[in-house]
Design a protein around this motif. Structure first.
Motif, PDB file in Angstrom:
ATOM      1  N   LEU A   1       4.343 -20.371 -22.721  1.00 44.57           N
ATOM      2  CA  LEU A   1       3.778 -19.098 -22.285  1.00 44.57           C
ATOM      3  C   LEU A   1       2.554 -19.271 -21.413  1.00 44.57           C
ATOM      4  O   LEU A   1       1.757 -20.195 -21.601  1.00 44.57           O
ATOM      5  N   GLU A   2       2.399 -18.325 -20.477  1.00 42.35           N
ATOM      6  CA  GLU A   2       1.146 -18.248 -19.728  1.00 42.35           C
ATOM      7  C   GLU A   2       0.026 -17.996 -20.725  1.00 42.35           C
ATOM      8  O   GLU A   2       0.243 -17.430 -21.788  1.00 42.35           O
ATOM      9  N   GLN A   3      -1.170 -18.387 -20.348  1.00 45.12           N
ATOM     10  CA  GLN A   3      -2.313 -18.205 -21.231  1.00 45.12           C
ATOM     11  C   GLN A   3      -3.466 -17.563 -20.469  1.00 45.12           C
ATOM     12  O   GLN A   3      -4.511 -18.186 -20.250  1.00 45.12           O
ATOM     13  N   PRO A   4      -3.287 -16.303 -20.065  1.00 46.68           N
ATOM     14  CA  PRO A   4      -4.338 -15.665 -19.263  1.00 46.68           C
ATOM     15  C   PRO A   4      -5.665 -15.538 -19.995  1.00 46.68           C
ATOM     16  O   PRO A   4      -6.726 -15.554 -19.363  1.00 46.68           O
ATOM     17  N   GLU A   5      -5.616 -15.455 -21.321  1.00 46.09           N
ATOM     18  CA  GLU A   5      -6.866 -15.321 -22.086  1.00 46.09           C
ATOM     19  C   GLU A   5      -7.732 -16.569 -21.979  1.00 46.09           C
ATOM     20  O   GLU A   5      -8.930 -16.517 -22.263  1.00 46.09           O
ATOM     21  N   GLU A   6      -7.165 -17.679 -21.531  1.00 45.55           N
ATOM     22  CA  GLU A   6      -7.938 -18.913 -21.363  1.00 45.55           C
ATOM     23  C   GLU A   6      -8.602 -19.022 -19.991  1.00 45.55           C
ATOM     24  O   GLU A   6      -9.335 -19.969 -19.738  1.00 45.55           O
ATOM     25  N   ASN A   7      -8.319 -18.076 -19.105  1.00 50.04           N
ATOM     26  CA  ASN A   7      -8.907 -18.116 -17.772  1.00 50.04           C
ATOM     27  C   ASN A   7     -10.241 -17.369 -17.800  1.00 50.04           C
ATOM     28  O   ASN A   7     -10.274 -16.141 -17.850  1.00 50.04           O
ATOM     29  N   PRO A   8     -11.360 -18.098 -17.744  1.00 54.53           N
ATOM     30  CA  PRO A   8     -12.671 -17.448 -17.850  1.00 54.53           C
ATOM     31  C   PRO A   8     -13.024 -16.573 -16.643  1.00 54.53           C
ATOM     32  O   PRO A   8     -13.937 -15.764 -16.710  1.00 54.53           O
ATOM     33  N   PHE A   9     -12.287 -16.720 -15.545  1.00 51.26           N
ATOM     34  CA  PHE A   9     -12.576 -15.962 -14.334  1.00 51.26           C
ATOM     35  C   PHE A   9     -11.827 -14.636 -14.272  1.00 51.26           C
ATOM     36  O   PHE A   9     -12.138 -13.776 -13.451  1.00 51.26           O
ATOM     37  N   LEU A  10     -10.823 -14.455 -15.118  1.00 49.52           N
ATOM     38  CA  LEU A  10      -9.965 -13.277 -15.034  1.00 49.52           C
ATOM     39  C   LEU A  10     -10.711 -11.955 -15.242  1.00 49.52           C
ATOM     40  O   LEU A  10     -10.530 -11.031 -14.443  1.00 49.52           O
ATOM     41  N   PRO A  11     -11.573 -11.826 -16.250  1.00 45.55           N
ATOM     42  CA  PRO A  11     -12.306 -10.553 -16.381  1.00 45.55           C
ATOM     43  C   PRO A  11     -13.125 -10.228 -15.135  1.00 45.55           C
ATOM     44  O   PRO A  11     -13.159  -9.087 -14.682  1.00 45.55           O
ATOM     45  N   ARG A  12     -13.757 -11.245 -14.572  1.00 42.17           N
ATOM     46  CA  ARG A  12     -14.557 -11.026 -13.360  1.00 42.17           C
ATOM     47  C   ARG A  12     -13.667 -10.639 -12.178  1.00 42.17           C
ATOM     48  O   ARG A  12     -14.056  -9.833 -11.330  1.00 42.17           O
ATOM     49  N   PHE A  13     -12.440 -11.206 -12.134  1.00 39.04           N
ATOM     50  CA  PHE A  13     -11.514 -10.856 -11.056  1.00 39.04           C
ATOM     51  C   PHE A  13     -11.198  -9.364 -11.083  1.00 39.04           C
ATOM     52  O   PHE A  13     -11.188  -8.696 -10.052  1.00 39.04           O
ATOM     53  N   TYR A  14     -10.939  -8.818 -12.261  1.00 41.18           N
ATOM     54  CA  TYR A  14     -10.603  -7.403 -12.350  1.00 41.18           C
ATOM     55  C   TYR A  14     -11.805  -6.510 -12.055  1.00 41.18           C
ATOM     56  O   TYR A  14     -11.632  -5.374 -11.614  1.00 41.18           O
ATOM     57  N   GLU A  15     -13.023  -7.020 -12.271  1.00 37.10           N
ATOM     58  CA  GLU A  15     -14.229  -6.260 -11.925  1.00 37.10           C
ATOM     59  C   GLU A  15     -14.508  -6.325 -10.429  1.00 37.10           C
ATOM     60  O   GLU A  15     -14.912  -5.338  -9.822  1.00 37.10           O
ATOM     61  N   ASP A  16     -14.322  -7.518  -9.834  1.00 37.43           N
ATOM     62  CA  ASP A  16     -14.652  -7.727  -8.424  1.00 37.43           C
ATOM     63  C   ASP A  16     -13.646  -8.709  -7.818  1.00 37.43           C
ATOM     64  O   ASP A  16     -13.935  -9.901  -7.681  1.00 37.43           O
TER      65      ASP A  16
END
Length: 175
Positions: free
Chosen positions: A37-52
């Motif tokens: 499975l993909e593990q998007p929760e392990e990508n520390p940049f993802l929350p920031r990507f959705y913000e900016d």
């Protein structure tokens, strides 16, 4: 599906919120297969990507690329005769997100890194492509409740769904 002897690596693909992981889990359970499975929760940049998205697109994309490449390499190195593996991603789709989110210079850099990471990726024996309209995707993303995805916009999901449709229209590497 009849006999699954020729199916060693099955991939479920499609845009965010379409149900890849749910179907992959069910299929793996049904086939008594290993699950990748993909593990998007392990990508520390993802929350920031959705913000900016503009400022965080490159690190987000590179993190996903390295993560997926590592997972696919582990798959390559595993005993592929040991059983069926079902995944909710394929490495090839990583480029869709890069093309959608990176500026031309970032995309050029990404492509150079991608070529180094993807050179040994195995081809799936079967790819199941799932589709849904952008409004359905948006509703599902909202329902699953990942806080960092709650700012996702309809227009982004529509562009993503269209990018997947174009990709799979010409896709011929696997059935």
């Amino acid at each position: 599906m009849g006999s699954n002897e020729h199916l060693r690596y099955v991939v479920i693909e499609g845009p965010i919120g379409v149900g890849k992981t749910s179907l992959a889990r069910r299929l793996a359970d049904s086939l008594k297969a290993d699950l990748l499975l993909e593990q998007p929760e392990e990508n520390p940049f993802l929350p920031r990507f959705y913000e900016d998205p503009r400022s965080a697109a490159l690190p987000t994309q590179l993190h996903f690329l390295f993560q997926r490449a590592r997972q696919v390499q582990e798959l390559r190195q595993a005993d592929l005769f040991g059983g069926v593996r079902v995944s909710d991603f394929m490495l090839d789709k990583d480029r869709l997100f890069a093309q959608l989110n990176l500026d031309p210079h970032e995309l050029q850099l990404y492509e150079m890194v991608y070529e180094k990471c993807a050179m040994d990726a195995p081809s799936p024996d079967l790819v199941v492509y799932l589709q849904a309209p952008a409004d359905v995707l948006l509703e599902r993303v909202g329902r699953r409740g990942h806080h960092y995805e709650q700012t996702m916009e309809y227009a982004y999901l529509a562009r993503l769904a269209e990018a997947y449709a174009r990709f799979f229209h010409d896709f011929d590497q696997s059935p």
